[in-house]
Structures are given as structure tokens and as C-alpha cells.
Design a protein around this motif. Structure first.
Motif, PDB file in Angstrom:
ATOM      1  N   HIS A  12      -0.060 -36.214 -13.368  1.00 55.75           N
ATOM      2  CA  HIS A  12       0.480 -36.710 -14.626  1.00 55.75           C
ATOM      3  C   HIS A  12      -0.295 -37.929 -15.143  1.00 55.75           C
ATOM      4  O   HIS A  12       0.201 -38.668 -15.990  1.00 55.75           O
ATOM      5  CB  HIS A  12       1.956 -37.077 -14.449  1.00 55.75           C
ATOM      6  CG  HIS A  12       2.794 -35.931 -13.958  1.00 55.75           C
ATOM      7  ND1 HIS A  12       3.197 -34.898 -14.776  1.00 55.75           N
ATOM      8  CD2 HIS A  12       3.252 -35.644 -12.699  1.00 55.75           C
ATOM      9  CE1 HIS A  12       3.900 -34.038 -14.059  1.00 55.75           C
ATOM     10  NE2 HIS A  12       3.946 -34.454 -12.794  1.00 55.75           N
ATOM     11  N   ILE A  13      -1.487 -38.131 -14.631  1.00 54.34           N
ATOM     12  CA  ILE A  13      -2.363 -39.188 -15.158  1.00 54.34           C
ATOM     13  C   ILE A  13      -3.684 -38.574 -15.566  1.00 54.34           C
ATOM     14  O   ILE A  13      -3.899 -37.368 -15.377  1.00 54.34           O
ATOM     15  CB  ILE A  13      -2.596 -40.316 -14.105  1.00 54.34           C
ATOM     16  CG1 ILE A  13      -3.328 -39.750 -12.879  1.00 54.34           C
ATOM     17  CG2 ILE A  13      -1.287 -40.961 -13.714  1.00 54.34           C
ATOM     18  CD1 ILE A  13      -3.713 -40.818 -11.862  1.00 54.34           C
ATOM     19  N   PRO A  15      -7.127 -36.989 -15.532  1.00 55.19           N
ATOM     20  CA  PRO A  15      -7.878 -36.352 -14.448  1.00 55.19           C
ATOM     21  C   PRO A  15      -9.042 -37.207 -13.971  1.00 55.19           C
ATOM     22  O   PRO A  15      -9.359 -37.228 -12.784  1.00 55.19           O
ATOM     23  CB  PRO A  15      -8.365 -35.040 -15.078  1.00 55.19           C
ATOM     24  CG  PRO A  15      -7.415 -34.775 -16.202  1.00 55.19           C
ATOM     25  CD  PRO A  15      -7.008 -36.117 -16.710  1.00 55.19           C
ATOM     26  N   THR A  16      -9.677 -37.910 -14.890  1.00 61.55           N
ATOM     27  CA  THR A  16     -10.806 -38.767 -14.509  1.00 61.55           C
ATOM     28  C   THR A  16     -10.333 -39.899 -13.589  1.00 61.55           C
ATOM     29  O   THR A  16     -10.953 -40.195 -12.570  1.00 61.55           O
ATOM     30  CB  THR A  16     -11.458 -39.359 -15.768  1.00 61.55           C
ATOM     31  OG1 THR A  16     -11.871 -38.298 -16.624  1.00 61.55           O
ATOM     32  CG2 THR A  16     -12.659 -40.211 -15.399  1.00 61.55           C
ATOM     33  N   THR A  17      -9.218 -40.511 -13.968  1.00 64.51           N
ATOM     34  CA  THR A  17      -8.658 -41.587 -13.143  1.00 64.51           C
ATOM     35  C   THR A  17      -8.243 -41.063 -11.771  1.00 64.51           C
ATOM     36  O   THR A  17      -8.500 -41.695 -10.745  1.00 64.51           O
ATOM     37  CB  THR A  17      -7.453 -42.229 -13.858  1.00 64.51           C
ATOM     38  OG1 THR A  17      -7.873 -42.723 -15.127  1.00 64.51           O
ATOM     39  CG2 THR A  17      -6.856 -43.353 -13.040  1.00 64.51           C
ATOM     40  N   ALA A  18      -7.600 -39.875 -11.755  1.00 60.33           N
ATOM     41  CA  ALA A  18      -7.151 -39.299 -10.495  1.00 60.33           C
ATOM     42  C   ALA A  18      -8.334 -39.005  -9.574  1.00 60.33           C
ATOM     43  O   ALA A  18      -8.293 -39.280  -8.372  1.00 60.33           O
ATOM     44  CB  ALA A  18      -6.352 -38.028 -10.766  1.00 60.33           C
ATOM     45  N   ALA A  19      -9.410 -38.456 -10.142  1.00 57.44           N
ATOM     46  CA  ALA A  19     -10.583 -38.129  -9.339  1.00 57.44           C
ATOM     47  C   ALA A  19     -11.222 -39.394  -8.767  1.00 57.44           C
ATOM     48  O   ALA A  19     -11.612 -39.447  -7.595  1.00 57.44           O
ATOM     49  CB  ALA A  19     -11.594 -37.345 -10.177  1.00 57.44           C
ATOM     50  N   ALA A  20     -11.347 -40.411  -9.598  1.00 52.65           N
ATOM     51  CA  ALA A  20     -11.939 -41.661  -9.131  1.00 52.65           C
ATOM     52  C   ALA A  20     -11.072 -42.317  -8.051  1.00 52.65           C
ATOM     53  O   ALA A  20     -11.581 -42.878  -7.074  1.00 52.65           O
ATOM     54  CB  ALA A  20     -12.128 -42.622 -10.300  1.00 52.65           C
ATOM     55  N   ALA A  21      -9.753 -42.239  -8.229  1.00 56.89           N
ATOM     56  CA  ALA A  21      -8.834 -42.824  -7.250  1.00 56.89           C
ATOM     57  C   ALA A  21      -8.933 -42.104  -5.907  1.00 56.89           C
ATOM     58  O   ALA A  21      -8.963 -42.736  -4.843  1.00 56.89           O
ATOM     59  CB  ALA A  21      -7.407 -42.758  -7.790  1.00 56.89           C
ATOM     60  N   GLU A  22      -9.004 -40.768  -5.954  1.00 51.94           N
ATOM     61  CA  GLU A  22      -9.091 -40.001  -4.710  1.00 51.94           C
ATOM     62  C   GLU A  22     -10.404 -40.296  -3.981  1.00 51.94           C
ATOM     63  O   GLU A  22     -10.441 -40.382  -2.754  1.00 51.94           O
ATOM     64  CB  GLU A  22      -8.961 -38.516  -4.997  1.00 51.94           C
ATOM     65  CG  GLU A  22      -8.841 -37.668  -3.725  1.00 51.94           C
ATOM     66  CD  GLU A  22      -8.427 -36.249  -4.020  1.00 51.94           C
ATOM     67  OE1 GLU A  22      -8.479 -35.856  -5.181  1.00 51.94           O
ATOM     68  OE2 GLU A  22      -8.056 -35.532  -3.069  1.00 51.94           O
ATOM     69  N   THR A  23     -11.483 -40.475  -4.778  1.00 49.14           N
ATOM     70  CA  THR A  23     -12.777 -40.810  -4.169  1.00 49.14           C
ATOM     71  C   THR A  23     -12.708 -42.150  -3.431  1.00 49.14           C
ATOM     72  O   THR A  23     -13.191 -42.289  -2.300  1.00 49.14           O
ATOM     73  CB  THR A  23     -13.867 -40.877  -5.255  1.00 49.14           C
ATOM     74  OG1 THR A  23     -13.961 -39.595  -5.897  1.00 49.14           O
ATOM     75  CG2 THR A  23     -15.216 -41.238  -4.660  1.00 49.14           C
ATOM     76  N   LEU A  24     -12.078 -43.133  -4.058  1.00 49.44           N
ATOM     77  CA  LEU A  24     -11.914 -44.446  -3.418  1.00 49.44           C
ATOM     78  C   LEU A  24     -11.078 -44.337  -2.145  1.00 49.44           C
ATOM     79  O   LEU A  24     -11.410 -44.925  -1.109  1.00 49.44           O
ATOM     80  CB  LEU A  24     -11.264 -45.428  -4.399  1.00 49.44           C
ATOM     81  CG  LEU A  24     -12.132 -45.935  -5.561  1.00 49.44           C
ATOM     82  CD1 LEU A  24     -11.274 -46.704  -6.565  1.00 49.44           C
ATOM     83  CD2 LEU A  24     -13.252 -46.834  -5.032  1.00 49.44           C
ATOM     84  N   LEU A  77      -1.980 -48.235 -18.857  1.00 45.89           N
ATOM     85  CA  LEU A  77      -2.325 -47.006 -18.156  1.00 45.89           C
ATOM     86  C   LEU A  77      -2.894 -47.311 -16.769  1.00 45.89           C
ATOM     87  O   LEU A  77      -3.539 -48.338 -16.547  1.00 45.89           O
ATOM     88  CB  LEU A  77      -3.325 -46.200 -18.972  1.00 45.89           C
ATOM     89  CG  LEU A  77      -2.821 -45.719 -20.341  1.00 45.89           C
ATOM     90  CD1 LEU A  77      -3.918 -44.961 -21.066  1.00 45.89           C
ATOM     91  CD2 LEU A  77      -1.573 -44.865 -20.190  1.00 45.89           C
ATOM     92  N   MET A  78      -2.681 -46.401 -15.857  1.00 45.89           N
ATOM     93  CA  MET A  78      -3.091 -46.580 -14.476  1.00 45.89           C
ATOM     94  C   MET A  78      -4.608 -46.607 -14.349  1.00 45.89           C
ATOM     95  O   MET A  78      -5.307 -45.848 -15.020  1.00 45.89           O
ATOM     96  CB  MET A  78      -2.501 -45.448 -13.634  1.00 45.89           C
ATOM     97  CG  MET A  78      -2.727 -45.602 -12.149  1.00 45.89           C
ATOM     98  SD  MET A  78      -2.021 -44.248 -11.187  1.00 45.89           S
ATOM     99  CE  MET A  78      -0.283 -44.450 -11.520  1.00 45.89           C
ATOM    100  N   CYS A  79      -5.129 -47.465 -13.476  1.00 49.53           N
ATOM    101  CA  CYS A  79      -6.567 -47.524 -13.197  1.00 49.53           C
ATOM    102  C   CYS A  79      -6.827 -46.846 -11.853  1.00 49.53           C
ATOM    103  O   CYS A  79      -5.894 -46.587 -11.071  1.00 49.53           O
ATOM    104  CB  CYS A  79      -7.035 -48.976 -13.165  1.00 49.53           C
ATOM    105  SG  CYS A  79      -6.318 -49.933 -11.811  1.00 49.53           S
ATOM    106  N   PRO A  80      -8.089 -46.540 -11.500  1.00 49.27           N
ATOM    107  CA  PRO A  80      -8.397 -45.884 -10.224  1.00 49.27           C
ATOM    108  C   PRO A  80      -7.979 -46.702  -9.011  1.00 49.27           C
ATOM    109  O   PRO A  80      -7.644 -46.127  -7.969  1.00 49.27           O
ATOM    110  CB  PRO A  80      -9.926 -45.720 -10.294  1.00 49.27           C
ATOM    111  CG  PRO A  80     -10.245 -45.690 -11.746  1.00 49.27           C
ATOM    112  CD  PRO A  80      -9.273 -46.623 -12.375  1.00 49.27           C
ATOM    113  N   HIS A  81      -7.985 -48.049  -9.114  1.00 46.77           N
ATOM    114  CA  HIS A  81      -7.614 -48.883  -7.963  1.00 46.77           C
ATOM    115  C   HIS A  81      -6.143 -48.666  -7.587  1.00 46.77           C
ATOM    116  O   HIS A  81      -5.796 -48.530  -6.417  1.00 46.77           O
ATOM    117  CB  HIS A  81      -7.871 -50.354  -8.274  1.00 46.77           C
ATOM    118  CG  HIS A  81      -9.214 -50.614  -8.879  1.00 46.77           C
ATOM    119  ND1 HIS A  81      -9.376 -51.159 -10.133  1.00 46.77           N
ATOM    120  CD2 HIS A  81     -10.460 -50.351  -8.426  1.00 46.77           C
ATOM    121  CE1 HIS A  81     -10.653 -51.257 -10.403  1.00 46.77           C
ATOM    122  NE2 HIS A  81     -11.349 -50.764  -9.400  1.00 46.77           N
TER     123      HIS A  81
END
Length: 568
Positions: A12-13, A15-24, A77-81
Motif C-alpha cells: 500500500h505504498i 512500489p519504488t519506496t517498497a523496493a528500496a526499503a527491502e533492499t536496505l 509519505l513513507m521513505c525507504p528508511h
């Protein structure tokens, strides 16, 4: 802030943010995770740019609030961190839950504890490859994500990113109808490409940055010009990011041929005209900043010269920005004078020059065009605002005083007057003398009076008003003059009212005199009014209605003295 469930927040966020977050998260970037209070979690997320502290509240599985050190003011909005920290919290809570279940599930089979990691550890490479191929044939989105993710690893492919995007686009010479499923796949592809572009830039892999940026701009810009706004808006972020990277390539120490290729990409896009208007500022910056080079300026100049009339707005803005870059503001003025029949185009070009940082060219052009072009009231006001801002920005005292003076004349707002005096500083007396000289030459008595009145120069003001023919101009300043020179006010009232009575007759003329003297009586100037009355009745003794009307100014007990002036 939208409330999300911890179990599936990534769906629900962005996709770019979710992908970056999962990578971190997978890279082990989340450190020092702890629940400092019940439901209140704090973590430190390590990145190449530094460490960011993340805070989140989860009660018990719903994400109630979150914040990060990277946030600017007003962000929601949520950030990758934050996303990476939430993945870590969920992992921790899941592990804790599993530990609690362990004693109860002693008899569970190994299959119940099967994870992706354990499968990948035990499956053969050949079996995994067969599964991926079969799954990719069934799921087009998975196949697309797979190709984009590993495109940079493809050996022998000249531009693997272009090959991937071309599978989503119409063949050359044909127009694709973008149905929702097709457009969704294009968006997914771009959402995967943008992190790769940013990662290449962070790693200073400039060749890869150029390859990605060129591909995105060449393939996606023409599409964006064909789509309605609701779809086009989804493509703009990655287009703007790609164009911005080409600008950055002009400022770093890279191979000259790569730098030129980046400029060529922007120039070819500009020449085609197939790009959304939102790219105009960054394309202007990319192309005009290299205009100091004679060869590149020559190509820009040829593009302008060969353009059909009416010239395209972007082409005009590019040519004038390039001239300004070469410090030729007078040439910019001449070019824009050729477009005086297009006020809107001229306004947009002035704004583009200002946005590009070409203040001198914008100011000289605006100053020249204002008296020549039939701008609408709102356009003229916008240009005047721009001129004032430019004068202030450049720190040019004379220009700033000029525009403050114009604003003061237009509005009568004394804030502008005070700003003008402050700007002039110790030179104010000289500036005031110059302004008064200009006003006298123009015959502008009204504004001269305003300036003298604002300065409290009653002597010069009385001298000026001694020549006016309208009583209203005396009345505008009579409060100031009554304090400084009451005799002057009495004389000018008597002279101007006498002049009026010489040309007007009857009770209506007498009533006009009464109405104009009423204001002085209300200010307590009884003696002055009586002096004016004596003068008027003495000079117009043949007007029976005059004393009758003037008597109405006084209480009944004093009217007889006015009707019979011999009793005064």
C-alpha cells in the motif's frame, strides 16, 4: 497519514519506496532496533549518505505513526528508511511469535518451517532456472521485472534497457493504444528502472547513468506527449529524473565524448519537440549552459533560424537563454522585439530567462517590451512584479527605486514610498529632486503634491497648489496646509470659489459653495470660513441666494449675520 497494517504495508505504498526499503533491509542496514517504550520502536538505518534515525508506533499490528530524520518539513509519505525499519520490526515480531509457538509445535513437520532461504539453499541451479523460466512464461509481470533487474548484467547487448522497453512499445511507425493493463506494465518497468538510475548515479557509474537516462528520455518522452494528464503524470517523475542526470553529467569530470553525447540526447529531444512541457526548465538548463561553446551555440542558433513561424515557444526560450548565457542581453532584446504580436509567448520567455538565472537579459527585455507590447492587465502586472524582483535580486539601487516609484504611483501605497527612501539612503534628496523634475516636465501636479506632502514640504506644496484650478486638489492637502499656512488655504478657497461663481449662477451654484465650506467648519475653522464668506458676498453682492445658502452653515442664532453681512 494513512494507517497501514504491518503484515502487508509494502502493498500500500509506492512500489519504488517498497523496493528500496527491502533492499536496505536485506543488506542489513537496519541497526540498533529496540522497543524503547511499549509499541514505540526506534532504529538506525545505515546508508551511503549517512545514518538516519527512524521512529515508529505499532499498536499492536497497525502502524499508527512514523517519522525519519531524512524528512523535510511537511513530508507525510513513507521513505525507504522507515520501510526498512518496518520490515525489520515485522521480522523480529514474526521470529518472536515463532519462538512462542515452538514448544507447542514440537511435532510439526519440516515442511511447516519451509522458507525461501532454505529452498534456495537446497534446490539445484538447474531446477531453479527451469522454475524461473516456467514461472516467467505464466506471469508477464514477473518476466518483465526479471529482465529489467538483470538487464545491466547482460553481456554483448548494446543497450539492454532499450531492448526491454521496446518489448512494451509499439513497433516503429505505429501508434500504441495504451490500455490500462499495458500502461500498468510500463509503469512497473519504469518503477524498476528508476532505482537503477539512482544507484548508478550514487556509484558514479556515469556510463550507466547516461545509458539509462538516454533510454528513458528517447523511449518515454514521445509517449508522455500522447497521453492524457491522468496517465502522463505517472511518467513525469522518471523523465524529470533522467533529464536532471544529463544536466549533472555536464558538471562532472567525465570523458568529453560522453558529456557531448548527453548534450546531444537533450538537443535531439528538443529538436523533435516530442517531450512534455514539464521538461522545459531542465532541458533549457541542459542545453543553454553549454552555449558558451561556439559549435553547440551554432546548432542552437541554426535550430532557431530554421524554425517555421510562429516559432515554437521552447525554441525561442532556448535561443534567448543561450544568448543570455553568452552575456548578450542586447541580442535577447532584439530577438524578442520580433515577437511583439505574441504577448503570452513573451511573458513565458521572460519567466524562463528569470528561472534560468539570466537576470540582466530578463530585466532589459522586460523594460523594453512593456511600452511596446499590448499585454493584458494581468500579464503587465506579472511582468512588473518580475521587474521589481529582478531589480531587488541584482541589488541595482536605481532600478529598484524606479520600480518602487512606479508602484507607489500606481497604488498610492506609502509602503513603497518608504521602501524607496530606505533604498536611496543618503542619496534621497537627490532622488527626490530628480523625481520632482520628471513630474514637472510631465505636468503631473497630482503626484508632485503627493511627494511634497509625504515629505512635509508645505512651502513647496503651497507654491505648487497656487497654480491649480481645482478646489479638490487644495482640499486633498488642506489638513497639512491649515497647520502650516492657514492664510494660504483661505486665499485659495476664496479665489477658486470666486472663479466658480463667475461661471455658474443661481441657487445651485450657491449650494456648491456651501457644500465646500462645510468641511472646513467641521474641522473648527469658523474664523477662516467667515473670512471666505466676507470675500464672496462682497464680490457677488448681486447674488441673493448666496447669503441664504451660506447661512445654512450656521445655527439659526447666527444666520442673520450672514444674510445681512453689514452686521458681521
Amino acid at each position: 497519514m494513512t494507517k497501514l497494517w504491518l503484515r502487508d504495508f509494502e502493498l500500500h505504498i509506492s512500489p519504488t519506496t517498497a523496493a528500496a526499503a527491502e533492499t536496505l533491509h536485506q543488506a542489513g542496514a537496519v541497526r540498533k532496533l529496540q522497543e524503547v517504550e511499549r509499541h514505540f520502536w526506534v532504529a538506525s538505518v545505515h546508508t551511503e549518505d549517512g545514518d538516519y534515525e527512524v521512529e515508529t508506533i505499532i499498536t499492536p499490528q497497525k502502524i499508527k505513526a512514523y517519522t525519519c530524520e531524512c524528512w523535510e518539513v511537511g513530508r507525510r509519505l513513507m521513505c525507504p528508511h522507515i520501510g526498512a525499519a518496518l520490515f525489520k520490526v515485522r521480522q523480529y515480531l514474526d521470529q518472536k511469535t515463532e519462538q512462542k509457538k515452538a514448544p507447542v509445535e514440537q511435532q510439526s513437520t519440516a515442511l511447516n518451517r519451509l522458507t525461501v532461504s532454505t529452498v534456495l539453499e537446497q534446490v539445484t541451479q538447474e531446477a531453479l532456472a527451469e522454475f524461473i523460466q516456467a514461472y516467467a512464461r505464466r506471469d508477464r509481470d514477473f518476466a518483465l521485472a526479471l529482465k529489467i533487474h538483470f538487464a545491466s548484467s547482460m553481456a554483448g547487448a548494446e543497450n539492454p534497457f532499450a531492448l526491454v522497453l521496446d518489448t512494451l512499445l509499439a513497433p516503429a511507425g505505429k501508434v500504441k493504444t495504451w490500455r490500462e493493463p499495458d500502461f500498468k506494465r510500463l509503469r512497473l518497468a519504469l518503477d524498476d528502472l528508476q532505482p537503477q538510475l539512482m544507484a548508478a548515479a550514487s556509484a558514479s557509474d556515469f556510463a550507466r547513468v547516461f545509458q539509462l537516462a538516454q533510454t528513458i528520455l528517447d523511449r518515454i518522452s514521445p509517449i508522455a506527449t500522447q497521453l492524457e494528464d491522468t496517465k502522463r503524470v505517472h511518467l513525469l517523475p522518471i523523465l524529470q529524473a533522467a533529464a536532471a542526470q544529463l544536466v549533472l553529467l555536464q558538471a562532472v569530470a567525465i570523458a568529453p565524448d560522453l558529456q557531448l553525447a548527453a548534450w546531444e540526447t537533450g538537443f535531439n529531444l528538443a529538436s523533435s519537440g516530442k517531450f512534455p512541457p514539464e521538461l522545459i526548465p531542465v532541458l533549457l538548463e541542459l542545453l543553454s549552459q553549454a552555449a558558451t561553446d561556439d559549435t553547440r551555440f551554432g546548432r542552437i542558433s541554426a535550430l532557431f533560424d530554421q524554425s517555421a513561424e510562429p516559432v515554437a515557444p521552447f525554441v525561442l526560450q532556448l535561443f534567448t537563454s543561450s544568448l543570455a548565457r553568452r552575456e548578450r542581453p542586447e541580442a535577447v532584446v532584439r530577438v524578442l522585439e520580433g515577437q511583439i504580436e505574441q504577448p503570452k509567448l513573451l511573458l513565458d520567455t521572460l519567466l524562463a530567462l528569470d528561472h534560468g538565472g539570466y537576470a540582466e537579459a530578463a530585466y532589459q527585455s522586460g523594460d523594453r517590451l512593456l511600452p511596446l507590447v499590448k499585454f493584458s492587465h494581468s500579464q503587465r502586472r506579472q511582468i512588473e512584479d518580475l521587474m521589481f524582483q529582478l531589480a531587488d535580486k541584482m541589488g541595482n539601487r536605481e532600478r529598484k527605486i524606479t520600480w518602487l516609484w512606479r508602484r507607489f504611483q500606481q497604488s498610492g501605497d506609502f509602503d513603497y514610498y518608504e521602501q524607496m527612501k530606505h533604498t536611496a539612503g543618503k542619496n534621497w534628496l537627490g532622488v527626490r529632486k530628480r523625481l520632482l523634475t520628471e513630474l514637472r516636465k510631465a505636468g503631473n501636479t497630482h503626484t508632485q503634491a503627493i511627494l511634497l506632502g509625504a515629505e512635509g514640504d508645505t512651502v513647496a506644496l503651497a507654491e505648487l497648489l497656487d497654480s491649480v484650478t481645482k478646489l479638490e486638489q487644495i482640499q486633498e492637502w488642506e489638513d497639512l496646509l491649515l497647520t502650516a499656512d492657514k492664510a494660504f488655504v483661505e486665499r485659495r478657497y476664496a479665489e477658486l470659489l470666486s472663479a466658480y461663481l463667475s461661471e455658474h449662477f443661481g441657487r445651485q451654484a450657491s449650494a456648491y459653495v456651501r457644500q465646500n465650506l462645510a468641511g472646513l467648519l467641521q474641522k473648527g475653522e469658523n474664523e477662516l470660513v467667515m473670512g471666505i464668506i466676507r470675500h464672496l458676498i462682497d464680490h457677488f453682492s448681486d447674488r441673493p441666494t448666496l447669503p441664504e445658502e451660506l447661512a445654512e452653515l450656521f445655527p439659526k442664532t447666527k444666520r442673520r449675520a450672514v444674510i445681512h453681512p453689514t452686521l458681521l
